[in-house]
Design an enzyme around this catalytic site. Structure first.
Site, PDB file in Angstrom:
ATOM      1  N   HIS A  22      -9.362  -3.292   2.690  1.00 43.20           N
ATOM      2  CA  HIS A  22      -9.051  -1.926   2.971  1.00 43.20           C
ATOM      3  C   HIS A  22      -8.331  -1.651   1.450  1.00 43.20           C
ATOM      4  O   HIS A  22      -6.803  -1.955   1.573  1.00 43.20           O
ATOM      5  CB  HIS A  22      -8.128  -1.783   4.033  1.00 43.20           C
ATOM      6  CG  HIS A  22      -7.801  -0.203   4.335  1.00 43.20           C
ATOM      7  ND1 HIS A  22      -7.621   0.403   5.472  1.00 43.20           N
ATOM      8  CD2 HIS A  22      -7.759   0.700   3.311  1.00 43.20           C
ATOM      9  CE1 HIS A  22      -7.186   1.561   5.411  1.00 43.20           C
ATOM     10  NE2 HIS A  22      -7.274   1.961   3.909  1.00 43.20           N
ATOM     11  N   HIS A  24      -8.580   1.363  -1.903  1.00 47.79           N
ATOM     12  CA  HIS A  24      -9.235   2.160  -2.444  1.00 47.79           C
ATOM     13  C   HIS A  24      -9.198   2.184  -3.948  1.00 47.79           C
ATOM     14  O   HIS A  24      -7.978   1.810  -4.615  1.00 47.79           O
ATOM     15  CB  HIS A  24      -8.594   3.622  -2.267  1.00 47.79           C
ATOM     16  CG  HIS A  24      -8.559   3.903  -0.619  1.00 47.79           C
ATOM     17  ND1 HIS A  24      -9.450   4.592  -0.092  1.00 47.79           N
ATOM     18  CD2 HIS A  24      -7.540   3.405   0.151  1.00 47.79           C
ATOM     19  CE1 HIS A  24      -9.039   4.797   1.271  1.00 47.79           C
ATOM     20  NE2 HIS A  24      -7.998   4.019   1.434  1.00 47.79           N
ATOM     21  N   HIS A 200     -10.756   5.582   8.720  1.00 49.83           N
ATOM     22  CA  HIS A 200      -9.418   5.721   8.790  1.00 49.83           C
ATOM     23  C   HIS A 200      -9.185   6.437  10.032  1.00 49.83           C
ATOM     24  O   HIS A 200      -9.515   7.752   9.978  1.00 49.83           O
ATOM     25  CB  HIS A 200      -8.841   6.556   7.688  1.00 49.83           C
ATOM     26  CG  HIS A 200      -8.530   5.674   6.212  1.00 49.83           C
ATOM     27  ND1 HIS A 200      -9.815   5.046   5.791  1.00 49.83           N
ATOM     28  CD2 HIS A 200      -7.664   5.589   5.485  1.00 49.83           C
ATOM     29  CE1 HIS A 200      -9.710   4.495   4.532  1.00 49.83           C
ATOM     30  NE2 HIS A 200      -8.002   4.825   4.315  1.00 49.83           N
ATOM     31  N   GLU A 203      -4.095   6.439  12.036  1.00 45.43           N
ATOM     32  CA  GLU A 203      -2.761   6.423  11.036  1.00 45.43           C
ATOM     33  C   GLU A 203      -1.873   7.359  11.011  1.00 45.43           C
ATOM     34  O   GLU A 203      -0.812   7.210  11.494  1.00 45.43           O
ATOM     35  CB  GLU A 203      -3.741   6.294   9.565  1.00 45.43           C
ATOM     36  CG  GLU A 203      -2.573   6.214   8.458  1.00 45.43           C
ATOM     37  CD  GLU A 203      -3.397   6.672   6.960  1.00 45.43           C
ATOM     38  OE1 GLU A 203      -4.176   7.393   6.946  1.00 45.43           O
ATOM     39  OE2 GLU A 203      -2.661   6.125   5.898  1.00 45.43           O
ATOM     40  N   ASP A 280      -4.169  -1.279   0.670  1.00 45.77           N
ATOM     41  CA  ASP A 280      -4.614  -0.085   0.688  1.00 45.77           C
ATOM     42  C   ASP A 280      -4.766   0.741  -0.702  1.00 45.77           C
ATOM     43  O   ASP A 280      -5.762   1.012  -1.174  1.00 45.77           O
ATOM     44  CB  ASP A 280      -3.473   0.759   1.450  1.00 45.77           C
ATOM     45  CG  ASP A 280      -4.181   2.431   2.144  1.00 45.77           C
ATOM     46  OD1 ASP A 280      -5.337   2.509   1.861  1.00 45.77           O
ATOM     47  OD2 ASP A 280      -3.526   2.871   2.961  1.00 45.77           O
ATOM     48  N   ASP A 281      -3.721   1.006  -1.349  1.00 45.82           N
ATOM     49  CA  ASP A 281      -3.422   1.585  -2.726  1.00 45.82           C
ATOM     50  C   ASP A 281      -2.286   0.779  -3.381  1.00 45.82           C
ATOM     51  O   ASP A 281      -1.266   1.369  -3.492  1.00 45.82           O
ATOM     52  CB  ASP A 281      -3.121   2.983  -2.573  1.00 45.82           C
ATOM     53  CG  ASP A 281      -4.223   3.954  -1.639  1.00 45.82           C
ATOM     54  OD1 ASP A 281      -5.143   4.119  -1.907  1.00 45.82           O
ATOM     55  OD2 ASP A 281      -3.925   3.984  -0.337  1.00 45.82           O
TER      56      ASP A 281
END
Ligand code: HPA
Ligand code: ZN
Length: 335
Positions: A22, A24, A200, A203, A280-281
């Protein structure tokens, strides 16, 4: 000196070979790269220091920043650089294999044709693997608030893409105000095409959204932070071994969980769920995957054996075939 709870360059958890499910690609953009590309294309960022882009107090703030960062990637060379630097930074975190999202909706909005983005990502991934040893495959993420029409149109584009690279379809952005039932045809059609699916959910929205997507047949739950709110759903997710790609640091930074200590990751694991740990990011939250491992280990007093088991969950939860999973386990055992 590294900051507290960051993984030092020689930290065993940084050196541990890892899999990430996961992340991006746009969420790996370095501030310096964003600033350089903005200058090249004459795009105003609205901040003096590009680092200031990466500050927010909610998912809405975050998605705004995400959109601004996306706006500087226009040409294949820009996407090449994005994917290449993602691999370079992943290698520094000990990541060896990654199933990574890209979000075409954000770029199409700015007039960037799909093929330009795809061409750059594909070549950046190939060069990143050659130079940094990180193998990457892609998941096409639809922007959920745009609705089912644009999502199905993207799936049409996906039909002709190289299946060695594109392995799945997912959906991101906010859950607020969206009836997730609308995505049922997307999941069905993607599976018809032989693509894996994830979404997603749970969340910034309730566990009921996880239930809808599980019922729709998704192969993996992204975040799933609210899972334990529904005991029957939890039992199903555990029994069917549907993986969760948990991103505790992201949840805290975005404000859907108050603190790492309050994150349900360990409780989900204790309930028997197949939970994986992800960044994630990473540039947006300033923690890479190694930091994420370090922080969870320190916060919950998880020893190395436990962290290795969490890492191994990610191999099991990946969309590699059984032969490739076995090869990865052997490679990791030998390193
Ligand atoms: N949540 C929702 N959408 C996103 C995220 C996230 O954490 N990262 C990139 N798009
Ligand atoms: Zn995400």
């Amino acid at each position: 000196m590294p900051e507290p709870l960051m993984a030092a360059p020689d930290s065993p958890l940084r050196l541990l070979p890892k899999v990430e499910l996961h992340c991006h690609v746009e969420g790996t953009a370095r501030a310096a790269t964003v600033a350089e590309l903005a200058a090249k294309h004459g795009i105003p960022l609205g901040v003096d220091d590009p680092d200031d882009l990466y500050t927010y107090e909610s998912l809405a703030d975050f998605l705004n920043a995400f959109g601004t960062v996306c706006s500087v990637f226009l040409e294949p060379a820009d996407f090449h650089r994005l994917a290449y630097e993602a691999a370079e930074d992943a290698a520094a975190a000990g990541t060896r294999y990654r199933e990574m999202f890209f979000s075409p909706g954000f770029h199409l909005d700015r007039g960037v044709p799909f093929h330009r983005m795809w061409e750059g990502l594909v070549s950046g991934i190939a060069d990143g693997e050659t130079d940094h040893g990180v193998r990457t495959r892609l998941i096409l993420d639809v922007d959920k608030p745009k609705g089912i029409g644009p999502a199905m149109a993207l799936l049409e584009v996906a039909r002709s893409l190289d299946r060695d690279l594109l392995i799945g379809v997912g959906g991101d952005s906010t859950e607020q105000g969206l009836d997730h039932h609308m995505f049922e045809p997307l999941i069905a059609e993607a599976q018809q095409l032989g693509l894996k699916t994830c979404f997603h959910c749970g969340e910034d929205g309730p566990a009921e959204n996880i239930a809808i997507m599980v019922e729709a047949g998704i192969d993996r739950i992204d975040h799933g932070t609210r899972l334990l709110d529904l005991p029957d759903l939890t039992k199903r997710v555990v029994d069917e071994r549907i993986p969760l790609t948990s991103c505790p640091g992201s949840n805290v930074e975005i404000g859907v969980v108050e603190s790492l200590e309050a994150h349900p990751f360990v409780d989900q694991r204790a309930a028997g769920a197949l939970v994986t740990l992800n960044s994630d990011d990473p540039t947006f939250f300033r923690y890479d995957l190694a930091d994420e491992y370090e922080r969870m280990s320190a916060t919950f007093d998880l020893d190395m054996a436990e962290m290795v088991a969490i890492r191994d969950n990610a191999i099991e939860a990946s969309w590699l075939d059984e032969t490739d999973k076995a090869a990865l386990r052997a490679e990791f055992a030998a390193s």
